[in-house]
Design a protein around this motif. Structure first.
Motif, PDB file in Angstrom:
ATOM      1  N   ALA A 156       0.806  -1.165  -0.145  1.00 57.84           N
ATOM      2  CA  ALA A 156       0.084   0.170  -0.001  1.00 57.84           C
ATOM      3  C   ALA A 156       0.959   1.250  -0.075  1.00 57.84           C
ATOM      4  O   ALA A 156       1.704   1.330   0.777  1.00 57.84           O
ATOM      5  CB  ALA A 156      -0.932  -0.048   1.310  1.00 57.84           C
ATOM      6  N   GLY A 171      -4.411   1.173  -5.621  1.00 57.92           N
ATOM      7  CA  GLY A 171      -5.569   0.474  -5.151  1.00 57.92           C
ATOM      8  C   GLY A 171      -5.338  -0.497  -3.912  1.00 57.92           C
ATOM      9  O   GLY A 171      -6.262  -0.765  -3.168  1.00 57.92           O
ATOM     10  N   GLN A 172      -3.933  -0.953  -3.685  1.00 56.03           N
ATOM     11  CA  GLN A 172      -3.807  -1.633  -2.501  1.00 56.03           C
ATOM     12  C   GLN A 172      -3.880  -0.965  -1.359  1.00 56.03           C
ATOM     13  O   GLN A 172      -4.550  -1.598  -0.175  1.00 56.03           O
ATOM     14  CB  GLN A 172      -2.376  -2.114  -2.565  1.00 56.03           C
ATOM     15  N   ARG A 174      -6.180   1.628  -0.817  1.00 52.82           N
ATOM     16  CA  ARG A 174      -7.845   1.586  -0.617  1.00 52.82           C
ATOM     17  C   ARG A 174      -8.205   0.376  -0.233  1.00 52.82           C
ATOM     18  O   ARG A 174      -8.936   0.376   0.740  1.00 52.82           O
ATOM     19  CB  ARG A 174      -8.267   1.803  -2.180  1.00 52.82           C
ATOM     20  N   ASP A 175      -7.831  -0.790  -0.693  1.00 49.25           N
ATOM     21  CA  ASP A 175      -8.110  -1.998  -0.369  1.00 49.25           C
ATOM     22  C   ASP A 175      -7.642  -2.197   1.202  1.00 49.25           C
ATOM     23  O   ASP A 175      -8.409  -2.854   2.094  1.00 49.25           O
ATOM     24  CB  ASP A 175      -7.674  -3.355  -1.021  1.00 49.25           C
ATOM     25  N   LEU A 176      -6.486  -2.009   1.840  1.00 48.33           N
ATOM     26  CA  LEU A 176      -6.104  -2.057   3.001  1.00 48.33           C
ATOM     27  C   LEU A 176      -6.853  -1.225   3.959  1.00 48.33           C
ATOM     28  O   LEU A 176      -7.483  -1.779   4.959  1.00 48.33           O
ATOM     29  CB  LEU A 176      -4.456  -1.548   3.160  1.00 48.33           C
ATOM     30  N   ARG A 178      -9.918  -0.435   3.583  1.00 43.39           N
ATOM     31  CA  ARG A 178     -11.288  -1.218   3.610  1.00 43.39           C
ATOM     32  C   ARG A 178     -11.238  -2.280   4.445  1.00 43.39           C
ATOM     33  O   ARG A 178     -12.100  -2.413   5.390  1.00 43.39           O
ATOM     34  CB  ARG A 178     -11.820  -1.582   2.277  1.00 43.39           C
ATOM     35  N   ARG A 179     -10.265  -2.958   4.670  1.00 40.79           N
ATOM     36  CA  ARG A 179     -10.081  -4.235   5.623  1.00 40.79           C
ATOM     37  C   ARG A 179      -9.625  -3.668   6.937  1.00 40.79           C
ATOM     38  O   ARG A 179     -10.559  -4.245   7.853  1.00 40.79           O
ATOM     39  CB  ARG A 179      -8.707  -5.188   5.176  1.00 40.79           C
ATOM     40  N   GLU A 186     -17.029   0.541   3.817  1.00 33.45           N
ATOM     41  CA  GLU A 186     -16.633  -0.207   2.640  1.00 33.45           C
ATOM     42  C   GLU A 186     -16.517   0.774   1.418  1.00 33.45           C
ATOM     43  O   GLU A 186     -16.010   0.616   0.410  1.00 33.45           O
ATOM     44  CB  GLU A 186     -17.701  -1.258   2.114  1.00 33.45           C
ATOM     45  N   GLY A 188     -14.837   3.546   1.482  1.00 37.65           N
ATOM     46  CA  GLY A 188     -13.466   4.219   1.256  1.00 37.65           C
ATOM     47  C   GLY A 188     -13.577   5.447   2.022  1.00 37.65           C
ATOM     48  O   GLY A 188     -12.966   6.613   1.361  1.00 37.65           O
ATOM     49  N   ASP A 500     -15.134 -11.258  -6.162  1.00 33.56           N
ATOM     50  CA  ASP A 500     -16.537 -10.567  -6.526  1.00 33.56           C
ATOM     51  C   ASP A 500     -16.555  -9.834  -7.711  1.00 33.56           C
ATOM     52  O   ASP A 500     -15.969  -8.816  -7.679  1.00 33.56           O
ATOM     53  CB  ASP A 500     -16.719  -9.660  -5.244  1.00 33.56           C
TER      54      ASP A 500
END
Length: 728
Positions: A156, A171-172, A174-176, A178-179, A186, A188, A500
């Motif tokens: 990230a 993007g990593q 953003r995903d981090l 969210r987790r 969810e 962001g 997904d």
């Protein structure tokens, strides 16, 4: 045409003038006759009173029609020409002026000249665009390479200015986030351009890292080497390892670095590694403690066995103690080794891959190395695997080459199917008629042999490669492809990927924006009245509701929002959330918003969704179209949710009436049509929010041409609009 006070006065002006003329005439008659004329006037006038009244009304109507015509030609015509000219000069895509046929001939000629100048401007713009495109092609290539690099990094990455405002993220990241943030965030709402990174990471830890970096640079360490690392906790107890690298302004001449203007953060979530390390330490501690007691027991038993006169039954008992302790220790060590093997398997880097792509890549590889025919079975289109594709193909290639050496002229086949909880990857063969079958013992041993490829040993067997995936491999016997007779083949159990695949949302603009380096100097802007509109952060939103009566029990069923930072609409930072109203949705509204009861069933309630939107809009100016309606719903939910929306608010309906006071309609469709905007997804919350955002960004330069440049001036001008009196 909407009747205004000014227009009504203009239409009544001829009648008022005639009435005034009659009154003055009667007054003069009275003055000349000394009053005697007034006495006989009713007797003279009465027979023709109705005729005079009719003539007066006819003159009034004719005068009103003439004044209305003059108003349209000489007042509204120039006003519309002015509005259209302002749009044309601020929006390069508009090249024609919508003048009505009843406009004055001179105005139509002026309009044609405007269009001619717009055409010349477009030609100059195209020439300039061509020159700029040629000059900036290398910059564009570098930007695309940067974007591609950022997208492929496994870490990230967040780039911030000195104050902590986010300038870039991948993007990593953003995903981090969210987790870390959990299910409620969810969309962001904790990361975005212009937001503060301190919402995610501890401010004191970042400040200390910056001090460390600047201290190292002051001692002569190069900026590239002056990196600080720290570990901090985040939401949900996650443990993050952060590396901070400085960004310096290099305008102080060669060999002299400028001050630190920002920093780059590389973030890894080490929670799982830390947990595995803790479990490993605990297992070793338990093994040490248990082994100490076992060794003591075995030592005592061995000492007793040294006695020559020890009775046989005692000797057997002490030997049993040694055997039992050795066996127990072996079991404990075996359990730890098995757990370590499982840990190594879960830590091996795995990636999502479409099953059909794996089979295609394997066929190409096996065909090149074995030179044998390969047949395959159809693979499901939506079969996704989570695998190390390189290692898996190397294992298949090794097994295929071994089979070629064991079987004369084999025809290899590959089959990938979906099992109950795993995918089944089969590698089999069909031998030449009359050829003997390979030795079963050698076949069984193949998965345990070290894989050799291109003359080099990989250091792992096919079995170990499959076990990295948490799977298994064995020699199976069953039907081959096309109903071939029962024959042996290798079967591998592989993990399925939880992919997904969402429907792509219709976006205004191109791909989502994850960077804006202009914020190095511009910042995110504070929502104060003296700040320029162009430098503020806006949250443009819209709500779909069960009805039009917020005080009468109607509820929000969808919230859509998009952010505007530094004058750009961030299509990658949005909210599109259905809301369970916990009441029925009237049938009459479904054809408008297309939200059916089953779509909101199980969705978050307003008490869950509104705090997410509140955080998403933190520190920004709220913008909407006819926003008083939406704000009324939000205000009514403040007590129940604890979310107070005290943000500054702007309304594109009011701003349009300020910019285009002569226009008859200020609906979202009418404004968009005037500004050359195509609306997509109308009457969906996010679709309307995006359209409103487009309208708002086009209105800002038009407001500036009228001297409205700051937030305070925009709010003051909106308050003077006739639509500002609307209440819900």
């Amino acid at each position: 045409m909407r009747l205004t006070r000014r227009l009504i006065l203009v239409l009544l002006a001829p009648g008022l003038a005639l009435a005034l003329w009659l009154a003055v005439t009667l007054l003069l008659v009275g003055l000349v006759t000394g009053g005697s004329g007034i006495a006989v006037a009713p007797q003279v006038v009465q027979p023709v009173a109705m005729v005079l009244l009719s003539l007066w009304l006819a003159a009034l109507a004719a005068g009103a029609w003439v004044m209305h015509r003059l108003w349209r030609v000489h007042v509204l015509g120039p006003a519309k020409l002015l509005n259209a000219a302002r749009i044309m000069t601020s929006d390069m895509s508009v090249t024609s002026l919508p003048l009505s046929e009843d406009a004055a001939p001179m105005l139509r000629l002026v309009g044609r000249e405007f269009e001619h100048m717009a055409a010349q401007r477009d030609e100059l713009r195209m020439d300039m665009a061509r020159l700029v495109d040629e000059a900036s092609r290398s910059v564009s290539d570098q930007r695309d390479q940067l974007a591609a690099l950022m997208a492929e990094l496994s870490q990230a990455v967040i780039v911030c200015n000195r104050d902590g405002s986010v300038l870039l993220y991948n993007g990593q990241a953003r995903d981090l986030v969210r987790r870390l943030a959990g299910q409620g965030f969810e969309n962001g709402s904790l990361i975005g351009l212009g937001r503060s990174v301190h919402d995610l990471l501890d401010k004191a830890a970042i400040a200390h890292a910056l001090e460390t970096v600047e201290g190292r640079m002051a001692r002569g360490v190069a900026a590239a080497a002056a990196v600080a690392q720290f570990v901090t906790t985040a939401r949900g107890g996650h443990l993050l390892r952060v590396s901070l690298s400085p960004i310096r302004r290099s305008d102080h001449g060669e060999g002299e670095g400028g001050p630190v203007t920002g920093y780059v953060l590389l973030i890894d979530d080490i929670t799982l590694d830390q947990q595995q390390s803790s479990r490993r330490d605990e297992a070793l501690l338990r093994l040490t403690e248990s082994s100490r007691a076992a060794i003591a027991s075995m030592q005592a038993a061995l000492e007793m066995l040294d006695y020559r006169d020890l009775a046989p039954e005692d000797r057997d008992r002490f030997l049993a103690i040694v055997r039992d302790e050795v066996a127990a220790m072996g079991e404990r060590i075996g359990a730890i080794a098995e757990g370590e093997l499982q840990t190594r398997a879960t830590r091996w880097p795995l990636n999502d891959m479409l099953g059909g792509d794996l089979i295609a890549a394997a066929v190409r590889r096996l065909g090149e190395t074995t030179g044998t025919p390969i047949t395959t079975a159809p693979v499901e289109d939506d079969l996704w695997l989570r695998i190390d594709s390189f290692g898996l193909i190397q294992a298949l290639d090794f097994l295929a080459r071994q089979l070629r050496d064991l079987q004369d002229d084999p025809v290899l086949w590959l089959r990938l199917t979906r099992g109950n909880q795993r995918a089944l990857l089969d590698l089999g063969w069909v031998g030449r008629a009359g050829a003997g079958a390979p030795d079963a013992a050698r076949l069984t041993a193949l998965p345990s042999l070290a894989v050799e490829t291109d003359g080099q040993m990989l250091g792992a067997s096919a079995r170990e490669i499959v076990e990295r995936h948490g799977g298994e491999i064995w020699l199976e016997r069953g039907r081959g492809i096309g109903g071939e007779p029962a024959q042996p083949f290798f079967r591998m159990l592989l993990p399925l990927a939880a992919v997904d695949i969402a429907e792509p949302a219709a976006q205004i603009g191109s791909r989502p924006e994850f960077y804006d380096f202009d914020l190095f100097t511009a910042g995110a802007g504070s929502a104060s009245d003296d700040q320029p509109l162009a430098g503020l952060t806006f949250t443009v939103f819209d709500c779909e509701t069960t009805g039009l009566d917020p005080s009468g029990g109607d509820e929000i069923i969808q919230i859509g929002a998009v952010r505007i930072v530094n004058g750009r609409i961030l299509t990658g930072e949005t909210i599109d959330q259905l809301v369970d109203p916990q009441r029925s949705i009237p049938e009459a509204g479904i054809p408008i918003h297309h939200i059916h009861p089953h779509m909101v069933r199980g969705q978050p309630t307003i008490a869950q969704a509104l705090p997410v939107f509140h955080r998403f809009a933190q520190g920004s100016v709220l913008v909407g179209h006819n926003v008083a309606f939406d704000m009324r719903f939000l205000k009514l939910k403040e007590a129940a949710t604890g979310c107070v929306f005290d943000h500054p608010v702007l309304d594109t309906l009011l701003l349009s009436s300020v910019v285009h006071p002569a226009e008859e309609s200020h609906s979202l469709e009418a404004i968009a049509a005037r500004l050359g905007i195509t609306i997509g997804g109308r009457h969906t919350a996010l679709g309307d929010a995006r359209a409103t955002a487009e309208v708002f960004t086009r209105l800002i330069p038009l407001l500036a041409r009228q001297g409205v440049t700051t937030l305070g001036e925009a709010r003051e001008a909106s308050g003077r609009s006739q639509f500002a009196r609307l209440r819900y």
